[in-house]
Enzyme design. Sequence first.
Site, PDB file in Angstrom:
ATOM      1  N   ASP A  86     -15.728 176.260 -64.320  1.00 33.85           N
ATOM      2  CA  ASP A  86     -15.982 177.321 -63.349  1.00 33.85           C
ATOM      3  C   ASP A  86     -14.771 178.237 -63.297  1.00 33.85           C
ATOM      4  O   ASP A  86     -13.640 177.767 -63.118  1.00 33.85           O
ATOM      5  CB  ASP A  86     -16.244 176.731 -61.963  1.00 33.85           C
ATOM      6  CG  ASP A  86     -17.585 176.010 -61.875  1.00 33.85           C
ATOM      7  OD1 ASP A  86     -18.296 175.955 -62.887  1.00 33.85           O
ATOM      8  OD2 ASP A  86     -17.903 175.496 -60.784  1.00 33.85           O
ATOM      9  N   ASP A  99     -30.699 177.095 -57.913  1.00 32.97           N
ATOM     10  CA  ASP A  99     -29.779 176.399 -57.020  1.00 32.97           C
ATOM     11  C   ASP A  99     -30.509 176.178 -55.705  1.00 32.97           C
ATOM     12  O   ASP A  99     -30.989 177.135 -55.085  1.00 32.97           O
ATOM     13  CB  ASP A  99     -28.521 177.235 -56.781  1.00 32.97           C
ATOM     14  CG  ASP A  99     -27.830 177.610 -58.091  1.00 32.97           C
ATOM     15  OD1 ASP A  99     -27.856 176.782 -59.012  1.00 32.97           O
ATOM     16  OD2 ASP A  99     -27.291 178.731 -58.178  1.00 32.97           O
TER      17      ASP A  99
END
Length: 244
Positions: A8, A129
Amino acid sequence: MQLWPAIDLLGGRCVRLQQGDYARETVFSNDPASVAAGFQRDGARHLHLVDLDGARAGKPLNLDAVRAILAAVDMECELGGGIRDEATIESLLELGLSRVVLGTSALKQPEWFRDMIAKYPGKLVLGIDARDGFVATHGWLETSTVQAVEFVQLFADDPLAAIIYTDIATDGMLQGPNVEAMREMQASVRLPVVASGGVTTAQDVADLAAAGLHSAIIGRALYAGTLTLKEALAAAKTPIASPT
């Protein structure tokens, strides 16, 4: 089962967030390319990249770091975060990414997203998500009223590369994945489903493989040391039950 170690990116650094909260950030490296190279040395063949700045801004902002990673490894790499128009899709694929992940734009513009899938078959990944089963958008800062399992049916017959299903409640918490939610998602579609969120131990990997998941993303566990990539790769060889 394929394994996709995660990097990330935030401000050009390799970080992890807890439950998608930008205020709960841990920096693991200032050199994401070296992290990627390490994963490759340990046996990884796939790499999942997220542009956290891009997810908030609506356009990728860590392209220098992405370029450095692509130059450092020979792996199948994908990127998500802020990809919301065709020009961005095209430029990222030309950059050398194997596939790109879209989430918010798919929810907001489903017909446009379907057109993009047709134009770039096998290159686009739908990132779903979910918070309590409902689709979250804009870098997890907003939660919609759309149920994840229902949403995915809109694209179930399109030539997507895969679906990444992230359970926000477990992401970055090192408390195990929501195996049942992942099993339900994989059982609802014929497309490959990639489990994301909460993978902490080799047993978690084996459980997801046994549940029929095509792939799993592993993030914080690899950085925190609760799981090595070698252990995860061995566990991923668990016989996979066919989705029903």
